[in-house]
Scaffold this active site. Structure first.
Site, PDB file in Angstrom:
ATOM      1  N   GLU A 258       0.837  -1.194   0.000  1.00 22.83           N
ATOM      2  CA  GLU A 258       0.000   0.000   0.000  1.00 22.83           C
ATOM      3  C   GLU A 258       0.881   1.257   0.000  1.00 22.83           C
ATOM      4  O   GLU A 258       1.968   1.263   0.567  1.00 22.83           O
ATOM      5  CB  GLU A 258      -0.867  -0.029   1.265  1.00 22.83           C
ATOM      6  CG  GLU A 258      -1.748   1.183   1.494  1.00 22.83           C
ATOM      7  CD  GLU A 258      -2.432   1.146   2.860  1.00 22.83           C
ATOM      8  OE1 GLU A 258      -3.450   1.845   3.013  1.00 22.83           O
ATOM      9  OE2 GLU A 258      -1.958   0.429   3.769  1.00 22.83           O
ATOM     10  N   LYS A 315     -10.126   1.011  -2.084  1.00 18.18           N
ATOM     11  CA  LYS A 315     -10.356   0.530  -0.720  1.00 18.18           C
ATOM     12  C   LYS A 315     -11.785   0.811  -0.269  1.00 18.18           C
ATOM     13  O   LYS A 315     -12.269   1.938  -0.343  1.00 18.18           O
ATOM     14  CB  LYS A 315      -9.361   1.193   0.233  1.00 18.18           C
ATOM     15  CG  LYS A 315      -9.353   0.624   1.643  1.00 18.18           C
ATOM     16  CD  LYS A 315      -8.278   1.322   2.481  1.00 18.18           C
ATOM     17  CE  LYS A 315      -8.170   0.706   3.873  1.00 18.18           C
ATOM     18  NZ  LYS A 315      -7.144   1.407   4.680  1.00 18.18           N
ATOM     19  N   CYS A 366      -4.983  -3.343   3.584  1.00 18.35           N
ATOM     20  CA  CYS A 366      -4.725  -3.126   5.005  1.00 18.35           C
ATOM     21  C   CYS A 366      -5.949  -3.410   5.869  1.00 18.35           C
ATOM     22  O   CYS A 366      -6.317  -4.554   6.112  1.00 18.35           O
ATOM     23  CB  CYS A 366      -4.209  -1.695   5.198  1.00 18.35           C
ATOM     24  SG  CYS A 366      -3.604  -1.326   6.867  1.00 18.35           S
TER      25      CYS A 366
END
Length: 494
Positions: A258, A315, A366
């Site tokens: 990321e 995301k 994440c």
């Protein structure tokens, strides 16, 4: 009260990176024994104590992250807010414990409280679910049957059953039901173990993970974008040199963490294009991008060796007070991201399935791994391997990275897929479909991993069922609460 606090801390002591999965049901048994038969108000108080004793040390990485600049208040505040949900669980468990089959209703209430705190406030915060303490042990195979909800339910059911056995210790004729509550989840995990598929029924892929490292400066990382990028470009260039020199075999694709890239609407990056071209294989790379609408997005992009930036995943679950900032004027007191990102990031609303060469790679970023829907959606849409680019350099040498790795291990079993964790500073890892970690890096080191992983197309029951087990537990919990309210009223009227 002392027993409740001790139980909360024991639950933390059994959490990753420690492989003490059996501590979780024992800790929950003490909590269940304390709230059993009490008034809802007392259950709430004990649940609050239990939750705070568990979550305060579990979320200690927040202090590593923000403490030097903001003191202990963000850490204590988040732990306190999340402990409220365990307070609600304690209240519901106290009522449910009075019904026949009490351990079942208590477990359903616990799962419902986890669902609730995964939604509110500000998009929820699922960290610390009981399932995430079970990345090893006998209950992990249950993830393939009913996902994280079933694993949490199993931990709570065993705990509730143990508490009931202690309560009935002098009444042997009434041991059958609580003993079943203890043994059925364990036997279920044992029975499921042979059904955890690891065969490469859709082929294999050789993958490379780049951990370029990052400076261990906590919040100072806000201003180290260039260093973070340079380190990972250097790591990828080292991979190119190793492949060209024959020191390592050519991978089928490469995963970078990321926040490595930073792109405008045109999404051009000469360095990434050169690396992909020299390797002759696509990259899967995380970065911050601004679209034509001027709004930032945290995304993963498939980088083709011939055509450059291609399909992307945005995301879905943004970190509150970092990637999206509610109440900005107040948030400035506890978050430096208010000034770093003057506009909130835009969340995605589609599962991440990237066509990387001939391989369908399911991706999350994440924090996404803590939520059930991200990898479920990707696997339902045909992903044969999963990737998790992440940036954990904010949190120093804390337990956060290992807690996140435990979630990746559970997701691997839940969906029967290898999971590739690519972290900026560690822990990067190759997780096999049975949850075992075949390769793993150290924190704050520069290291590339090369691994052959199975590609799998078979869907587990958990993937097929999706959120059904979760909502089944919610229905059970709501039913038990309604019945516990109706039952005494009916008795009084009679």
């Amino acid at each position: 009260m002392l027993a409740t606090v001790a139980a909360g801390f024991a639950l933390y002591a059994g959490a990753p990176p420690r492989e003490l999965w059996w501590l979780a049901p024992l800790a929950f048994a003490v909590f269940a024994g304390v709230v059993r038969g009490r008034r809802a108000r007392a259950g709430f108080g004990y649940g609050l104590l239990f939750g705070f004793a568990f979550l305060l040390p579990l979320l200690g990485w927040l202090q590593d992250f923000l403490g030097a600049d903001f003191g202990p208040w963000p850490w204590a505040g988040v732990a306190g807010v999340e402990a409220l949900f365990l307070g609600l669980a304690g209240a519901g468990m106290a009522r449910g414990s009075r019904l026949p089959g009490g351990p079942v209703w208590m477990a359903a209430v616990l799962v419902t409280s986890e669902v609730l705190r995964s939604i509110v406030p500000f998009g929820g915060f699922p960290w610390g679910r009981l399932a995430f303490t079970q990345d090893t042990g006998l209950l992990l195979p249950l993830a393939a049957l009913g996902g994280s909800a079933l694993v949490s339910f199993a931990v709570a059911l065993i705990g509730g059953g143990l508490a009931e056995l202690v309560h009935r210790r002098h009444e042997r004729r009434r041991w059958v039901a609580p003993l079943a509550a203890v043994l059925v989840p364990i036997l279920g995990g044992v029975v499921m173990l042979p059904f955890i598929g690891t065969d490469a029924n859709a082929g294999t892929a050789r993958v490379a993970l780049i951990q370029g490292n990052a400076p261990n400066v906590g919040l100072g990382l806000l201003y180290e974008d260039d260093v973070l990028r340079a380190n990972h470009i250097k790591g990828a260039q080292q991979l190119v040199a190793d492949v060209q020199a024959g020191r390592v075999p050519q991978p089928d694709f490469v995963v970078l963490p990321e926040q490595v890239g930073s792109w405008g609407p045109s999404r051009t990056d000469p360095n990434l294009s050169a690396i992909a071209e020299q390797l002759g294989v696509p990259l899967v790379v995380g970065g911050l991008g601004t679209d034509a609408d001027g709004k930032p997005r945290n995304q993963i992009v498939q980088w083709d060796p011939a055509t450059g930036a291609g399909d992307r995943y945005v995301k879905q679950h943004l970190v509150p007070f970092a990637e999206t900032i509610p109440m900005r004027s107040v948030a400035r007191l506890v978050s430096p991201f208010v000034d770093r990102f003057p506009r909130d990031m835009v969340p995605g609303d589609q599962p991440g399935v990237l066509k990387v060469g001939d391989i369908k790679v399911g991706v999350g970023i994440c924090y996404d791994v803590a939520y059930d829907d991200v990898f479920t959606g990707a696997t339902q849409q045909g992903a044969t391997v999963l990737a998790l680019p992440t940036n954990n350099a904010w949190y120093g040498h804390s337990e956060m990275s290992y807690q996140q790795l435990a979630m990746a291990r559970l997701r691997a079993v839940e969906h029967g897929r290898a999971v590739l964790v690519a972290s900026t500073s560690g822990v990067s890892a190759v997780v096999q479909p049975d949850g075992t970690v075949s390769q793993q890096t150290q924190q704050f080191t520069a290291q590339n991993l090369i691994a052959e992983v199975p590609l799998r197309s078979t869907q587990t029951a958990a993937t097929t069922l999706g959120s059904a087990p979760t909502w089944a537990a919610v229905v059970l919990a709501m039913g038990s609460l309604l019945f516990s309210w109706w039952r005494p009223r009916r008795s009084a009227e009679g």
